[in-house]
Design a protein around this motif. Structure first.
Motif, short mmCIF file in Angstrom:
data_model
loop_
_atom_site.label_atom_id
_atom_site.label_comp_id
_atom_site.label_asym_id
_atom_site.label_seq_id
_atom_site.Cartn_x
_atom_site.Cartn_y
_atom_site.Cartn_z
N THR A 136 0.85 -1.19 0.00
CA THR A 136 0.00 0.00 0.00
C THR A 136 0.89 1.24 0.00
N PHE A 137 0.30 2.37 -0.30
CA PHE A 137 1.05 3.62 -0.31
C PHE A 137 1.25 4.18 1.10
N LEU A 138 0.37 3.86 2.01
CA LEU A 138 0.43 4.42 3.36
C LEU A 138 0.83 3.34 4.36
N SER A 139 1.47 3.77 5.44
CA SER A 139 1.89 2.84 6.49
C SER A 139 0.70 2.46 7.37
N ASN A 140 0.89 1.43 8.17
CA ASN A 140 -0.14 1.05 9.13
C ASN A 140 -0.37 2.15 10.16
N HIS A 141 0.67 2.91 10.49
CA HIS A 141 0.50 4.05 11.40
C HIS A 141 -0.49 5.04 10.80
N ALA A 142 -0.34 5.33 9.52
CA ALA A 142 -1.26 6.25 8.84
C ALA A 142 -2.67 5.69 8.81
N HIS A 143 -2.79 4.40 8.54
CA HIS A 143 -4.11 3.78 8.50
C HIS A 143 -4.81 3.87 9.85
N VAL A 144 -4.09 3.60 10.92
CA VAL A 144 -4.67 3.69 12.27
C VAL A 144 -5.10 5.12 12.56
N LEU A 145 -4.25 6.08 12.23
CA LEU A 145 -4.56 7.49 12.47
C LEU A 145 -5.81 7.91 11.70
N ILE A 146 -5.91 7.52 10.45
CA ILE A 146 -7.08 7.86 9.63
C ILE A 146 -8.34 7.24 10.23
N CYS A 147 -8.27 5.98 10.62
CA CYS A 147 -9.43 5.31 11.22
C CYS A 147 -9.89 6.01 12.49
N LEU A 148 -8.94 6.41 13.33
CA LEU A 148 -9.31 7.07 14.59
C LEU A 148 -9.83 8.48 14.37
N ALA A 183 -3.55 17.19 6.31
CA ALA A 183 -3.51 16.86 4.88
C ALA A 183 -3.67 15.35 4.67
N LEU A 184 -3.03 14.56 5.53
CA LEU A 184 -3.18 13.11 5.46
C LEU A 184 -4.63 12.71 5.71
N LEU A 185 -5.24 13.31 6.71
CA LEU A 185 -6.62 12.96 7.06
C LEU A 185 -7.60 13.35 5.96
#
Length: 104
Positions: A15-27, A96-98
């Motif tokens: 994927t383009f994003l890390s698991n850290h980014a995925h967790v942050l987006i979900c939260l 910006a990520l969110l």
């Protein structure tokens, strides 16, 4: 793990994003998600989510607190004003990520 016709194991999808980014987006989308629900959404282990939450909290990207309506559950607040961590993206903020997570 499935095998390719050559007999080699199939490569894990990337994927383009890390698991850290995925967790942050979900939260950011749902601040009261349980750890198991995060693990299921991001498709990683419960323990991996715990480590990521610890990393994000220690770096100031996330604040964890007990929910008012259920003292057994956490609620998370994402700090959207911090810069992204990699030198290539550090000119951008978490906000910006969110914003990427809102695109559907």
């Amino acid at each position: 793990m499935s095998r390719k016709p050559s007999g080699k194991p199939a490569a894990a999808p990337w994927t383009f994003l890390s698991n850290h980014a995925h967790v942050l987006i979900c939260l950011a989308q749902d601040p009261s998600l349980r750890i198991q629900d995060l693990a299921d959404r991001v498709e990683i282990t419960y323990r991996a989510v715990q480590r990521i939450l610890d990393d994000l909290e220690a770096a100031g990207y996330l604040k964890r607190s007990r929910r008012q309506d259920d003292a057994r559950s956490n609620e998370y607040k994402v700090n959207t004003s911090l810069p992204l961590r990699h030198p290539i993206e550090q000119h951008q903020r978490v906000s910006a990520l969110l914003a990427l997570g809102k695109v559907r």
